[in-house]
Motif scaffolding. Structure first.
Motif, PDB file in Angstrom:
ATOM      1  N   LEU A 175      27.135  26.681  22.971  1.00 24.60           N
ATOM      2  CA  LEU A 175      25.971  27.515  22.647  1.00 24.60           C
ATOM      3  C   LEU A 175      26.150  28.244  21.315  1.00 24.60           C
ATOM      4  CD1 LEU A 175      25.331  29.010  26.199  1.00 24.60           C
ATOM      5  CD2 LEU A 175      24.017  27.203  25.072  1.00 24.60           C
ATOM      6  N   LEU A 176      27.371  28.704  21.062  1.00 19.86           N
ATOM      7  CA  LEU A 176      27.615  29.461  19.835  1.00 19.86           C
ATOM      8  C   LEU A 176      27.674  28.541  18.628  1.00 19.86           C
ATOM      9  CD1 LEU A 176      30.444  31.886  21.062  1.00 19.86           C
ATOM     10  CD2 LEU A 176      28.051  32.467  20.662  1.00 19.86           C
ATOM     11  N   LYS A 177      28.446  27.476  18.783  1.00 13.90           N
ATOM     12  CA  LYS A 177      28.747  26.642  17.623  1.00 13.90           C
ATOM     13  C   LYS A 177      27.601  25.701  17.278  1.00 13.90           C
ATOM     14  CE  LYS A 177      32.939  24.434  15.930  1.00 13.90           C
ATOM     15  NZ  LYS A 177      34.221  23.840  16.323  1.00 13.90           N
ATOM     16  N   VAL A 178      26.930  25.196  18.269  1.00 10.92           N
ATOM     17  CA  VAL A 178      25.843  24.252  18.007  1.00 10.92           C
ATOM     18  C   VAL A 178      24.514  24.987  17.881  1.00 10.92           C
ATOM     19  CG1 VAL A 178      24.600  22.247  18.855  1.00 10.92           C
ATOM     20  CG2 VAL A 178      27.066  22.421  19.224  1.00 10.92           C
ATOM     21  N   ASP A 179      24.156  25.736  18.916  1.00  6.72           N
ATOM     22  CA  ASP A 179      22.817  26.337  18.943  1.00  6.72           C
ATOM     23  C   ASP A 179      22.703  27.574  18.060  1.00  6.72           C
ATOM     24  OD1 ASP A 179      21.297  24.868  21.450  1.00  6.72           O
ATOM     25  OD2 ASP A 179      23.444  24.978  21.720  1.00  6.72           O
TER      26      ASP A 179
ATOM     27  N   MET B  15      15.706  14.345   4.633  1.00  8.90           N
ATOM     28  CA  MET B  15      15.455  15.743   5.009  1.00  8.90           C
ATOM     29  C   MET B  15      14.590  15.859   6.264  1.00  8.90           C
ATOM     30  SD  MET B  15      16.884  17.298   2.338  1.00  8.90           S
ATOM     31  CE  MET B  15      16.321  18.967   2.287  1.00  8.90           C
ATOM     32  N   LEU B  16      14.804  15.001   7.219  1.00  8.24           N
ATOM     33  CA  LEU B  16      13.934  15.020   8.390  1.00  8.24           C
ATOM     34  C   LEU B  16      14.561  15.687   9.598  1.00  8.24           C
ATOM     35  CD1 LEU B  16      12.311  11.484   8.419  1.00  8.24           C
ATOM     36  CD2 LEU B  16      11.256  13.660   7.869  1.00  8.24           C
ATOM     37  N   MET B  17      15.879  15.881   9.562  1.00 11.30           N
ATOM     38  CA  MET B  17      16.530  16.354  10.775  1.00 11.30           C
ATOM     39  C   MET B  17      17.448  17.527  10.513  1.00 11.30           C
ATOM     40  SD  MET B  17      17.755  13.264  13.188  1.00 11.30           S
ATOM     41  CE  MET B  17      19.012  12.629  12.112  1.00 11.30           C
ATOM     42  N   GLU B  18      17.425  18.458  11.442  1.00 10.16           N
ATOM     43  CA  GLU B  18      18.469  19.471  11.501  1.00 10.16           C
ATOM     44  C   GLU B  18      19.219  19.174  12.798  1.00 10.16           C
ATOM     45  OE1 GLU B  18      19.958  21.746   9.843  1.00 10.16           O
ATOM     46  OE2 GLU B  18      21.109  22.436  11.564  1.00 10.16           O
ATOM     47  N   LYS B  19      20.405  18.647  12.642  1.00  9.51           N
ATOM     48  CA  LYS B  19      21.151  18.218  13.812  1.00  9.51           C
ATOM     49  C   LYS B  19      22.505  18.904  13.792  1.00  9.51           C
ATOM     50  CE  LYS B  19      21.193  13.753  16.178  1.00  9.51           C
ATOM     51  NZ  LYS B  19      21.406  12.316  16.022  1.00  9.51           N
ATOM     52  N   ALA B  20      22.877  19.472  14.906  1.00  6.66           N
ATOM     53  CA  ALA B  20      24.201  20.078  14.988  1.00  6.66           C
ATOM     54  C   ALA B  20      24.832  19.590  16.277  1.00  6.66           C
ATOM     55  CB  ALA B  20      24.107  21.598  14.980  1.00  6.66           C
TER      56      ALA B  20
ATOM     57  N   ILE C 144      39.562   7.224  26.760  1.00  7.33           N
ATOM     58  CA  ILE C 144      39.064   8.362  25.979  1.00  7.33           C
ATOM     59  C   ILE C 144      37.607   8.656  26.354  1.00  7.33           C
ATOM     60  CG2 ILE C 144      38.567   9.269  23.672  1.00  7.33           C
ATOM     61  CD1 ILE C 144      40.947   7.851  22.601  1.00  7.33           C
ATOM     62  N   TYR C 145      37.365   9.904  26.715  1.00  3.82           N
ATOM     63  CA  TYR C 145      36.025  10.359  27.077  1.00  3.82           C
ATOM     64  C   TYR C 145      35.612  11.460  26.107  1.00  3.82           C
ATOM     65  CZ  TYR C 145      37.211   7.855  31.318  1.00  3.82           C
ATOM     66  OH  TYR C 145      37.589   6.876  32.186  1.00  3.82           O
ATOM     67  N   VAL C 146      34.315  11.618  25.954  1.00  7.58           N
ATOM     68  CA  VAL C 146      33.881  12.689  25.047  1.00  7.58           C
ATOM     69  C   VAL C 146      32.890  13.619  25.751  1.00  7.58           C
ATOM     70  CG1 VAL C 146      31.979  11.362  24.006  1.00  7.58           C
ATOM     71  CG2 VAL C 146      33.045  13.215  22.712  1.00  7.58           C
ATOM     72  N   ASP C 147      33.130  14.893  25.503  1.00  6.62           N
ATOM     73  CA  ASP C 147      32.250  15.935  26.011  1.00  6.62           C
ATOM     74  C   ASP C 147      31.436  16.372  24.796  1.00  6.62           C
ATOM     75  OD1 ASP C 147      31.336  17.684  27.913  1.00  6.62           O
ATOM     76  OD2 ASP C 147      32.810  19.228  27.415  1.00  6.62           O
ATOM     77  N   SER C 148      30.183  15.928  24.710  1.00 10.06           N
ATOM     78  CA  SER C 148      29.485  16.203  23.456  1.00 10.06           C
ATOM     79  C   SER C 148      28.062  16.700  23.679  1.00 10.06           C
ATOM     80  CB  SER C 148      29.471  14.953  22.578  1.00 10.06           C
ATOM     81  OG  SER C 148      28.548  14.027  23.074  1.00 10.06           O
ATOM     82  N   TYR C 149      27.673  17.572  22.802  1.00 12.12           N
ATOM     83  CA  TYR C 149      26.348  18.196  22.865  1.00 12.12           C
ATOM     84  C   TYR C 149      25.721  18.142  21.489  1.00 12.12           C
ATOM     85  CZ  TYR C 149      27.885  19.981  27.334  1.00 12.12           C
ATOM     86  OH  TYR C 149      28.330  20.066  28.626  1.00 12.12           O
ATOM     87  N   VAL C 150      24.415  17.900  21.459  1.00  6.96           N
ATOM     88  CA  VAL C 150      23.722  17.871  20.180  1.00  6.96           C
ATOM     89  C   VAL C 150      22.431  18.675  20.287  1.00  6.96           C
ATOM     90  CG1 VAL C 150      22.380  16.368  18.647  1.00  6.96           C
ATOM     91  CG2 VAL C 150      24.686  15.711  19.291  1.00  6.96           C
ATOM     92  N   ALA C 151      22.137  19.417  19.232  1.00  4.87           N
ATOM     93  CA  ALA C 151      20.856  20.132  19.145  1.00  4.87           C
ATOM     94  C   ALA C 151      20.068  19.512  17.999  1.00  4.87           C
ATOM     95  CB  ALA C 151      21.085  21.611  18.881  1.00  4.87           C
ATOM     96  N   LEU C 152      18.831  19.116  18.273  1.00  2.88           N
ATOM     97  CA  LEU C 152      18.025  18.436  17.259  1.00  2.88           C
ATOM     98  C   LEU C 152      16.762  19.243  16.945  1.00  2.88           C
ATOM     99  CD1 LEU C 152      17.164  15.936  15.573  1.00  2.88           C
ATOM    100  CD2 LEU C 152      16.296  14.934  17.676  1.00  2.88           C
ATOM    101  N   ASN C 153      16.580  19.526  15.672  1.00  2.00           N
ATOM    102  CA  ASN C 153      15.375  20.211  15.188  1.00  2.00           C
ATOM    103  C   ASN C 153      14.973  21.439  16.014  1.00  2.00           C
ATOM    104  OD1 ASN C 153      15.174  18.480  13.092  1.00  2.00           O
ATOM    105  ND2 ASN C 153      13.401  17.338  13.860  1.00  2.00           N
ATOM    106  N   GLY C 154      15.934  22.320  16.220  1.00  2.00           N
ATOM    107  CA  GLY C 154      15.615  23.588  16.864  1.00  2.00           C
ATOM    108  C   GLY C 154      15.535  23.536  18.376  1.00  2.00           C
ATOM    109  N   ARG C 155      15.715  22.348  18.973  1.00  2.00           N
ATOM    110  CA  ARG C 155      15.741  22.279  20.435  1.00  2.00           C
ATOM    111  C   ARG C 155      17.091  22.791  20.918  1.00  2.00           C
ATOM    112  NH1 ARG C 155      13.080  18.008  18.488  1.00  2.00           N
ATOM    113  NH2 ARG C 155      11.095  17.439  19.413  1.00  2.00           N
TER     114      ARG C 155
END
Lengths: 374, 454
Positions: free
Chosen positions: A351-355, B343-348, B408-419
């Protein structure tokens, strides 16, 4: 038609680019007041926390002096109490790796290297006490100074000793241990005076005035410090590493304050409080709520995110509260509770680092680079 | 119709626009290389990282230690040669190869601008850009004042594709109706003088910017084509690119586009520009050489035209390859690159990798900063092909350390365009059992919202 539309758009563009602030900064209600935010963080949280640490650090120095002048069990206990008080105060400032604190350390870890790199490497202290040759400014001794080194000296047992006080009395290197303790203390004193003097004399104003939106701006730096501390200092070092999240097996000997043992939960909860209060903009003396990350998120219409973060902090705190006072004990008897605390802390990292950092548009990478946003 | 085409491909035109374009391109590229070097980016991006992310199929292209500087020297020199029109054919081929090599070394640095330069320089390998106003002309004592008209039109076409495709990509619900990601980006520029703390904070302005950006991209090539709107269009080009330069860290790209769109102007304008160059270099007191002037004609036009036909067919089709993939393009990024989506995405994102010893039942998490630079980690955590490649790299690293039976497994989260951030990759999928290919990656979790549009 298209042409007309474009001319219109061009006018919009030009007007947009040329219109100066006709209301003037500060008079608009819908702009977040970053000066107020930085002022609150500096004057009501950071500087008071540093001043509190200064007091506790000098109490620790006095207790150490009394102990060395009169080495006995009761003075050692008083020294231990003063150490714990200072260590608790430290939990409120470890995240402020900014200004002189950042410069001092020279690396990403900043001033933390002089205060809280653990586990402590006992052999370095033993060798230092025996030979009298060591350099606390060298990177090799980052893991042999600060609170972890004092923890070993005050509570631990040296080679051939059966109880902590023996290393200052009957041990062949007793004088060496006393000197080592004195040197660790003066290292902490001198490093910290430079930091607090800087804040009190010049840096507070620099910090508040630097409103740049770039990665060198105060806001960007303090957000980065906060998230880094939460992720590494609190989540990883205090809980994750001992619980074995970063190794093949649990590593209980890597808990904070390993030699004192029964205070790991106290220190972790102090750190948790520091994090939550800073996020909320709550003053160090707990008297007022000012501008903080929380109401900045409100301003950005991300109140749902603010609530999610606060809820997750609460969950993490509850998971820490059910742990044994002694994390070493906790890892050895029931590590599941420890990993549950880690998982709860971890959820807030996302929540902190991504959002939150996304909402603040604070870059993770301090280096400037070309970008077309894809 | 064939005869019409025939006439078109035989038509000749003044060579000055292409000469000016060549000079502008060479100077810009030389400046780009020097700028890139002076910021220490060669060191930071290609020398320092322990590991580099490769493009699928180009895994053999890697930085070559300190010799990487040599590639940049070669690239910069060839750009200078292009500007001078000296040994042009060799220079442009060398430039294309060295620049493209640089771009393929690590996909972390992928930018549409760089891809544009690669594609443009490939096209320029086929064009007689040193026919006129070049050292080559002086050396061969012969200049070609007339060149085939299609050679200039080819550049216009490429520029047109870039703009129009960029415009088409903006026709989506996030961009037009939510003003995303401008709504996130613009307010964060609050310290810009005059506009930062007022207009950039207004939602109506974000929406106006989104719509006008889309309309600008879609219409600018056409406005540049017609004489009556050309000057107005060029003013718009200059304004738009300077404005975006002020707002975003987009490096040399705005200047490249401003200089590039000059090609749409008449030969007269370019002759005047060349006259300025001549005067500038008058101090050299070059002996005036009377050059024989003739008309350039390709000896192998029948081979070149089909090649360029194929080139443009690929340019037109490649950006639409995403339609072959299920799920949301912005989320999975399958078919996202090389399609002028700018310039279409804000992705974190956030990706924590878990190494499991299947036999012993032990597991541990990886500290990404032990292996990746912050920039690499940032790119890795939002793009599935990076995530997979990194997992394979971790496998290699761990196997070299003697680990066996690892998953190998990944725990991953993505936020796209303010969601709000959502889980990105299926945490139950062993990445080591997956292979990179053009097939859809079914281990990407579905996007929980919908973005309508092209």
């Amino acid at each position: 038609m298209i042409k007309k539309a474009l001319i219109l758009l061009a006018i919009v563009f030009v007007a947009a680019a040329c219109s100066s602030s006709d209301e003037g900064p500060g008079t608009t209600n819908d702009n977040f007041d970053r000066t107020a935010l930085l002022t609150n963080l500096a004057d009501n949280i950071i500087v008071p926390a540093l001043e509190n640490f200064q007091t506790k650090l000098s109490d620790l120095d006095v207790a150490r002096g009394n102990f060395i002048n009169d080495i006995n069990e009761s003075n050692l206990n008083l020294l231990s109490d003063a150490w714990l008080e200072a260590y608790k105060a430290w939990q409120h400032i470890e995240m402020f790796n900014i200004g002189e604190a950042e410069t001092q350390g020279g690396s990403a870890k900043g001033f933390v290297v002089f205060f809280n790199i653990y586990p402590v490497t006992v052999s370095e202290i033993e060798n230092g006490a025996a030979s009298g040759v060591y350099d606390l400014n060298s990177a090799n001794y980052h893991d042999a100074q600060g609170f972890p080194a004092l923890d070993f000296l005050i509570h631990g047992v040296a080679v051939s000793d059966t109880n902590p006080i023996e290393k200052f009395t009957t041990n062949a290197n007793a004088i060496g241990y006393i000197d080592y303790m004195t040197n660790v203390q003066s290292q902490m004193n001198s490093k910290f005076s430079a930091i607090i003097n800087d804040w009190q004399n010049t840096y507070r104003d620099i910090f508040v005035a630097n409103l740049a939106s770039s990665s060198t701006g105060s806001f960007s730096k303090i957000v980065n410090d906060f998230v880094f501390y939460y992720e590494a200092g609190l989540r990883r070092n205090k809980v994750g590493i001992p619980a074995g999240n970063f190794s093949n097996m649990p590593l209980p000997e890597k808990v904070e304050a390993f030699y004192k043992k029964d205070v790991s939960k106290i220190l972790a909860l102090e750190a948790m409080n520091a994090v939550v209060d800073f996020f909320n903009g709550r003053s160090f003396d707990n008297s007022t709520n000012g501008e903080g990350f929380a109401n900045y998120l409100d301003y950005l219409e991300r109140s749902e995110l603010k609530t999610a973060i606060i809820d997750q902090f609460n969950t993490a705190r509850q998971k820490i509260e059910v742990l044994d006072n002694n994390f070493y004990q906790q890892v050895n008897t029931d590590n599941t509770k420890m990993t549950e605390a880690y998982d709860a802390l971890q959820m807030a990292v996302v929540l902190l680092k991504v959002d939150m950092m996304g909402a603040f548009q604070v870059s993770l990478d301090p280096g400037y680079q070309d970008n077309d946003g894809d | 119709m064939p005869s019409k085409l025939n006439t078109y491909f035989k038509a000749q035109t003044n060579a000055a626009p292409l000469a000016v374009f060549r000079i502008g391109f060479g100077v810009m590229m030389l400046a780009s290389i020097i700028r890139f070097w002076s910021y220490g980016w060669i060191e930071k991006l290609y020398i320092e990282p322990k590991f580099h992310f490769s493009y699928y199929g180009f895994e053999f292209i890697k930085p070559i230690g300190n010799y990487t500087y040599l590639i940049f020297i070669i690239c910069g020199l060839s750009a200078a040669f292009i500007a001078l029109g000296l040994k042009y054919r060799i220079a442009i081929i060398t430039f294309f190869l060295s620049f493209t090599y640089i771009e393929l070394m690590d996909k972390t640095t992928y930018l549409n601008h760089y891809y544009f330069i690669s594609v443009l320089s490939l096209l320029m390998c086929f064009l007689p850009a040193s026919a006129y106003f070049s050292l080559d002309a002086i050396i061969r004592k012969k200049q070609y004042h007339q060149i085939p008209k299609w050679t200039i039109d080819a550049i216009k076409l490429l520029l047109g594709i870039v703009y129009v495709y960029a415009g088409l990509a903006k026709i989506n619900s996030d961009w037009l109706f939510k003003a995303m990601p401008l709504k996130i980006w613009l307010p964060s520029k609050y310290d810009l003088p005059f506009i930062g703390d007022n207009i950039l904070q207004q939602e109506w302005f974000h929406i106006a910017m989104s719509w006008s950006g889309m309309l600008y991209d879609l219409s600018i090539p056409f406005l540049l084509l017609y004489k009556r709107t050309r000057v107005f269009a060029f003013v718009l080009v200059v304004f738009f690119h300077i404005f975006t330069r002020v707002l975003f860290p987009i490096g040399m790209f705005p200047y490249v586009m401003i200089v590039g769109t000059l090609i749409f102007f008449d030969a007269k304008v370019h002759e005047r520009l060349l006259e300025v160059f001549r005067k500038l270099f008058k101090f050299l007191k070059l002996k005036y050489v009377k050059l024989e002037t003739s008309t350039y004609s390709f000896s192998n036009q029948n081979i070149i035209l089909p090649i360029l036909g194929l080139f443009f067919a690929i340019q037109l089709l490649l950006p639409f390859r995403y339609m072959l993939y299920p799920n949301e393009l912005f989320w999975t990024e399958e078919g996202y690159r090389f399609s002028w989506r700018v310039m279409l995405m804000e992705k974190a994102g956030y990706a924590e990798f878990k190494i499991v010893d299947a036999k012993k039942g032990q597991s541990f998490s990886v500290n990404n900063s032990d292996f990746l630079t912050p920039f690499q980690e940032k790119q890795m955590s939002t793009q599935p092909d990076f995530i997979l490649e990194y997992a394979k790299y971790l496998e290699q690293h761990l196997k070299a350390q003697g680990h066996e039976n690892i998953e190998i497994y990944v725990d991953s989260y993505v936020a796209l365009n303010g969601r709000s951030s959502e889980r990105y990759i299926d945490p139950k999928v062993d990445l080591l059992k997956q292979t990179e290919s053009f097939k859809p990656k079914n281990w990407i979790l579905p996007f929980k919202d919908e973005i309508k549009g092209l």
